[in-house]
Structure formats: structure tokens, C-alpha cells
Design an enzyme around this catalytic site. Sequence first.
Site, mmCIF file in Angstrom:
data_model
loop_
_atom_site.group_PDB
_atom_site.id
_atom_site.type_symbol
_atom_site.label_atom_id
_atom_site.label_comp_id
_atom_site.label_asym_id
_atom_site.label_seq_id
_atom_site.Cartn_x
_atom_site.Cartn_y
_atom_site.Cartn_z
ATOM 1 N N LYS A 150 -11.119 8.360 13.548
ATOM 2 C CA LYS A 150 -12.598 7.917 13.118
ATOM 3 C C LYS A 150 -11.793 8.223 11.407
ATOM 4 O O LYS A 150 -12.619 7.609 10.886
ATOM 5 C CB LYS A 150 -13.040 8.919 13.925
ATOM 6 C CG LYS A 150 -13.663 8.904 14.682
ATOM 7 C CD LYS A 150 -14.393 6.842 15.012
ATOM 8 C CE LYS A 150 -15.998 7.447 14.845
ATOM 9 N NZ LYS A 150 -16.610 5.932 15.687
ATOM 10 N N TYR A 160 -8.734 11.373 18.433
ATOM 11 C CA TYR A 160 -10.271 10.851 18.230
ATOM 12 C C TYR A 160 -10.963 11.046 17.119
ATOM 13 O O TYR A 160 -10.821 9.746 16.226
ATOM 14 C CB TYR A 160 -11.005 11.138 19.321
ATOM 15 C CG TYR A 160 -12.915 10.581 18.663
ATOM 16 C CD1 TYR A 160 -12.840 9.558 19.145
ATOM 17 C CD2 TYR A 160 -13.462 12.137 18.102
ATOM 18 C CE1 TYR A 160 -14.348 9.918 18.765
ATOM 19 C CE2 TYR A 160 -15.052 11.541 18.126
ATOM 20 C CZ TYR A 160 -15.365 10.394 17.892
ATOM 21 O OH TYR A 160 -16.630 10.539 18.036
#
Length: 385
Positions: A172, A168
Site C-alpha cells: 500500500k 500488505y
Amino acid sequence: MVSKLPQPLSVLVTGGLGFLGARLVRELLLLRAPDGNGHLVRLVRAMDLDVHCARKALSDLNEDEWCRVDLCQGDVRDPTSVHEACRGMDAVIHCAALIDVWGQESDEKIYSVNVEGTRLLLKYSILEGARVFVFTSSVEVTGPNSRGDPIYDGDEETQYEPDLKFPYSRSKAEAEKLVLAANGCPLSPRPGFQQHELTALVLRPMYIYGEDSRFLLYHMKKAVANKNVIIRSSLPTAIVNPIYVGNAAYAHALVTVRALQAGQRAPAEVGGKFYYVSDDTPPSSYTDINYLLLASLGFGVASHLPLPYALLYLYAAWLELCALLLRPFFRYVPPLNRQLLVMLNTHFTFRYKRVQDAFGYKPRFSWEESRTRTTAWLDKQLMSM
């Protein structure tokens, strides 16, 4: 920096029915024109995977506000959906993301949503002439690293050596690079607009709490099962800067409008940068912010971690090894991993002065109001359990 806007605005919010997105839709609808007459935003397009929950997610809107909401069902990975969603928009606020710190989702799915979805949105924002693109990132793109090196009151100039372990966080960070690189890209011309380049920027909120937070609800349910005592997952000294969801949403709305007001100067003045965003919530550990919000409902909090930190780290490593050994047979998702343990137990605080100086951001909700609103929501959830 402020100039007159040419007309009431239209804004696309991806993930527009989610935790942050739904609150952002409300904040955009509340913005008033500079002279106080009429609304600044004439249309908010809320894009989400499932719009059937719209009435629940936006239950407090009145009929006038509903008339200015356009529900758009679609997937950020689907070019057709994204193209239609971007059509006619002055600005795009990209909140939609797949958040996973437990390893429940595949790396491929996380990257397809968080990176390729962002790439598609940038492509069609530029093609349709949207003048501002605001990307919701996370403090987790900074760290903490696997060594647990702390940051005390950092800012955008703070030097740090991240080694991002979560897919994650990596996704990002990669999406951020796409957004910042797109700043200043030539836009397809639109009649009546003088801005010819995209203003693209990134907001990095701290841990967001507030009404409809699934993380808060999860920890409250665990506490109920533990005889109304919150299980300590972070050391009291591992301080972070939580932010109330209303302030996070307001910051997104304010930044978007101010960037539009700056017009053609915006790509150079405020675009191509990232901004940390927080508020005046008392700096505290992840566990202790939960306690501050739940204490008045009769909850206590454990004074110590379930095991000494070193033993918890070894336990998390053992769980990860079990998951690896079992992978050929079935997918086991450990309830704890080493990076999550490090994140929860590292002092990691930042100032938000850059967003204050550039956009005039001041938290709209005080800590007292933020706590009252959140605790009232938690009380309702508790009564329904």
C-alpha cells in the site's frame, strides 16, 4: 474551491461490491446536485471480481438507483478489464485491495493486486481522461513499527520511523507513491472539459467497522465459542481511532466530488497529498471497540490478554519459526505473528483536520447511529448462527 460541475458525473469504484466499495456506491448515488434538483452522479460503475453477488451487496438500492449502477466484472491486474472500466469515467476511486496481516497470501499476489493493479488503473485513467483519482490506502502504511513506538493525536506532518513488516503495508505504501507521483500528469483531452491534468490523492482511513465487516463477524464468532466473552487481543491502553464504514464511504464520495469541483486548480490545491480519515467514534483499543458494539447483545470482554504481553510476543516468534521450518514441506499460517501483536497493542491515534479543512468533511453518521446500525447487523448475524 467550489465551482459548478459541467454535467452529472460518472464514477468508477473498484472493489465496488466489497465492504467499503458497496457502501461507497450507495453514498455516490445519494449525492444531490448543488441546487437540490436531481442527482449529482448519473452513473456509478462498480468493478469487482464477481458481480453475481451484486443484489446481495447492494440489496437496499431502489429501482431508480439500480438504473444508475453499471456492474463491471474484472480484475485490476487485467489490462483489458481495467481499460474498459475506465472508459468514459470522470473519476476513479480505487478501493480494491488484497488485505492480509496473517501471511495467508504470497507476497507476489499481494504486490500484483495492490501495486501493479494501481499502476494499471492510473495508466488507463489518464488515457481515458478521468480527472480525479482517489486511492484508498490505510493507516498501516504509517505503522506502528516493530518497536511499537506510539503516536498520540498525530497528523499528516507527524514524523515517524516506520519499518513496515506486513507485505500488505509495504504494498500500500508503494501504491501510494505511484498515486501521488501521478498528480498533475497530463490527461488525454475529452470534449467539453477544461481540466488538463490529473488530480490524484490518497485517503488513509483508520480501522473501519460496520455492517458486513468480516473482522467483526470473526471476533463475534470467537466470542460465542468462548461463552459470549470477547477474547482480549489488545491492551485497553492501546488506543486507536476506528471509523464507521458509512463515514469512510461518505468521505471518499465527498472528496471525489469536491476535487472535481475544484477543476484545474485541484492538482495544486488538494492533489498530491494524503489525508487521514476518521470520525467521532470513541477512541478505543481494537478489542474494546468490538465490546462497545457487542455489549448490548449480552457479550462480555476479558480484562486481560490470554498471556502477559512479553510471553505472547515470544509465542508469536515461536510460531513464526515453526512456519519457517515447515515451509519446505507445507505452508503453515500461524494464527498470530509478532507484527500483528504489536499493531494490536500500540497506541496509534490521528486527527483528521486536514481532510476537514481541505474538503469540508464532517462525519455523516454520529457515533450513536453508527453503533446502532452495526449492532443491529451483528444481532441478525447472531440470530442466524
